[in-house]
Design an enzyme around this catalytic site. Structure first.
Site, PDB file in Angstrom:
ATOM      1  N   ARG A 199      36.855  25.554  37.365  1.00 29.21           N
ATOM      2  CA  ARG A 199      37.381  26.689  38.110  1.00 29.21           C
ATOM      3  C   ARG A 199      36.476  27.885  37.882  1.00 29.21           C
ATOM      4  O   ARG A 199      35.540  27.830  37.086  1.00 29.21           O
ATOM      5  CB  ARG A 199      38.848  27.002  37.791  1.00 29.21           C
ATOM      6  CG  ARG A 199      39.395  26.669  36.444  1.00 29.21           C
ATOM      7  CD  ARG A 199      39.064  27.613  35.299  1.00 29.21           C
ATOM      8  NE  ARG A 199      39.056  28.998  35.669  1.00 29.21           N
ATOM      9  CZ  ARG A 199      38.270  29.905  35.151  1.00 29.21           C
ATOM     10  NH1 ARG A 199      37.388  29.562  34.221  1.00 29.21           N
ATOM     11  NH2 ARG A 199      38.307  31.146  35.516  1.00 29.21           N
ATOM     12  N   GLY A 200      36.790  28.987  38.580  1.00 29.73           N
ATOM     13  CA  GLY A 200      35.901  30.144  38.550  1.00 29.73           C
ATOM     14  C   GLY A 200      34.976  30.023  39.749  1.00 29.73           C
ATOM     15  O   GLY A 200      34.383  28.941  39.975  1.00 29.73           O
ATOM     16  N   ALA A 201      34.858  31.099  40.517  1.00 33.95           N
ATOM     17  CA  ALA A 201      34.169  31.022  41.811  1.00 33.95           C
ATOM     18  C   ALA A 201      32.765  30.400  41.745  1.00 33.95           C
ATOM     19  O   ALA A 201      32.483  29.438  42.472  1.00 33.95           O
ATOM     20  CB  ALA A 201      34.142  32.411  42.444  1.00 33.95           C
TER      21      ALA A 201
ATOM     22  N   ASP B 108      36.397  36.634  43.266  1.00 36.67           N
ATOM     23  CA  ASP B 108      36.354  35.374  44.030  1.00 36.67           C
ATOM     24  C   ASP B 108      35.799  35.570  45.426  1.00 36.67           C
ATOM     25  O   ASP B 108      35.256  34.639  46.028  1.00 36.67           O
ATOM     26  CB  ASP B 108      37.742  34.745  44.096  1.00 36.67           C
ATOM     27  CG  ASP B 108      38.082  34.136  42.755  1.00 36.67           C
ATOM     28  OD1 ASP B 108      38.569  34.872  41.879  1.00 36.67           O
ATOM     29  OD2 ASP B 108      37.788  32.942  42.561  1.00 36.67           O
TER      30      ASP B 108
HETATM   31  O1  MRU Z   1      41.965  30.236  39.689  1.00 39.70           O
HETATM   32  P1  MRU Z   1      40.674  30.444  38.954  1.00 39.70           P
HETATM   33  O2  MRU Z   1      40.783  30.197  37.495  1.00 39.70           O
HETATM   34  O3  MRU Z   1      39.539  29.690  39.604  1.00 39.70           O
HETATM   35  O4  MRU Z   1      40.375  31.990  39.152  1.00 39.70           O
HETATM   36  C1  MRU Z   1      39.174  32.505  38.630  1.00 39.70           C
HETATM   37  C2  MRU Z   1      39.036  33.961  38.773  1.00 39.70           C
HETATM   38  O5  MRU Z   1      39.838  34.637  39.361  1.00 39.70           O
HETATM   39  C3  MRU Z   1      37.753  34.551  38.244  1.00 39.70           C
HETATM   40  O6  MRU Z   1      37.965  35.846  37.807  1.00 39.70           O
HETATM   41  C4  MRU Z   1      36.699  34.568  39.357  1.00 39.70           C
HETATM   42  O7  MRU Z   1      36.578  33.305  39.942  1.00 39.70           O
HETATM   43  C5  MRU Z   1      35.378  35.005  38.860  1.00 39.70           C
HETATM   44  S1  MRU Z   1      34.601  33.739  37.901  1.00 39.70           S
HETATM   45  C6  MRU Z   1      33.074  34.295  37.428  1.00 39.70           C
END
Ligand code: MRU
Length: 347
Positions: free
Chosen positions: A49-51, A239
């Protein structure tokens, strides 16, 4: 040492190795992804996960898609399989634009080629380039953002935008790693980030590993900490960032931006240019993922709300550009973001 959340092992016949983030911090295990269906599931269930990490993983997913083909398959069939995998992976999560950005980039690199072997090589080459660029972008975000962390400061962050969320050393956490390297002393408050606890489970784990002073707080404590003067800056990831600087990030980020405005605390977003979506004018157009009710009605496997109760579970919210002091990218800093400044910065 920075953890490697996403790693391609081998050449065109290789596989994707991912840290299973659902199990952290109790267990550190790696998953081997050898097909697109498994990768879809790992993205959907937030094992990865994480963009940026989602984008990089999906790019490698297209390499996996081509492994299923036979050398005798026509180019038309090969491109059809690639297109199908691209659409399938794109349907895994709707908000993080890095997913679509990476899939489009790999798709764009898939022509003109004449043989399946060339196609496989071109797709892997592009996925590797996306990976490497992400590593570099993360480091540069840290170098540009480190100045916002003053010696003795208290920094609040939300969700996890560290190494686990990228191919490199993270976005929001990257300035912290750089400041730490320089010997600055500061304290990080990590919002636990309900419902899935990415802050408590992942950010606290990463920062603790790096020897950075981190304190976990429940999401509803941030305002009180600001009131007490314990927070000098908020830094989060993103994101998707619209053309005017409005920013989607993990649910709860919007509330933090309002609290920060009320308390005069600067609010920073740290994100690579791959997180900008200039095709949309403002945050109102960002699609917000709605997730399963069970994430809200249970806590660590225990039911915490009545069975069958109505649940609203948006995974992200949108922070208004006017409440963002600056967006830190790999190219530098966009102070007080608006449409003009964002477009100038990315030109
Ligand atoms: O649902 P997730 O855990 O994928 O959400 C991630 C986030 O909101 C992060 O802050 C975002 O993706 C930035 S990651 C460098």
């Amino acid at each position: 040492m920075i953890v490697e959340a996403v790693k391609w092992i081998g050449g065109i016949d290789g596989y994707l190795e991912l840290i299973d983030q659902r199990r952290l911090p109790a267990e550190f295990t790696r998953l081997k992804c050898r097909d697109v269906e498994t990768l879809f599931e790992t993205i959907k269930t937030l094992a990865v996960r994480g963009a940026p990490a989602i984008g990089v993983s999906a790019a490698y997913g297209l390499v996996l898609a081509l492994q299923k083909l036979d050398a005798s398959d026509s180019m038309e069939k090969s491109l059809e399989a690639l297109k199908h995998a691209r659409e399938y992976l794109a349907s895994s999560r709707p908000t993080a634009v890095n997913l679509f950005w990476a899939l489009d980039r790999v798709w764009g690199a898939a022509s003109p080629v004449e043989t399946l072997q060339q196609l496989r090589e071109a797709v892997l080459r592009e996925a590797n380039a996306i990976y490497q660029e992400d590593v570099d972008m993360c480091r540069r975000i840290g170098q540009h953002g480190e100045k916002f962390i003053k010696d003795g400061a208290g920094i609040l962050t939300h969700c996890n935008a560290g190494a686990l969320a990228t191919a490199g050393q993270g976005t929001a956490l990257s300035p912290m790693f750089e400041a730490h390297k320089k010997g600055k002393k500061f304290k990080v408050y990590a919002d636990e980030t309900r419902p899935l606890l990415q802050g408590a489970r992942l950010t606290a784990w990463e920062l603790k590993q790096a020897g950075i002073d981190v304190t976990v707080i429940c999401d509803n404590m941030a305002g009180w900490l600001m009131k007490q003067g314990k927070i000098n800056a908020v830094i989060t990831g993103a994101d998707r960032i619209a053309a005017n600087g409005d920013t989607a990030n993990k649910i709860g980020t919007y509330s933090l931006s309002i609290l920060a405005r009320e308390h005069g605390v600067p609010f920073y977003i740290a994100a690579p240019s791959s997180t900008f979506d200039l095709s949309i004018k403002s945050g109102a157009e960002i699609p917000i993922e709605q997730r399963f009710a069970e994430e809200v009605t249970t806590f660590a496997g225990t039911q915490t709300a009545p069975a069958g109760v109505n649940v609203y579970n948006p995974a992200f919210d949108v922070t208004q550009a006017r409440d963002i002091a600056a967006i830190i990218t790999e190219r530098g800093v966009i102070e007080k973001p608006n449409t003009e400044r964002v477009s100038e910065h990315l030109a």
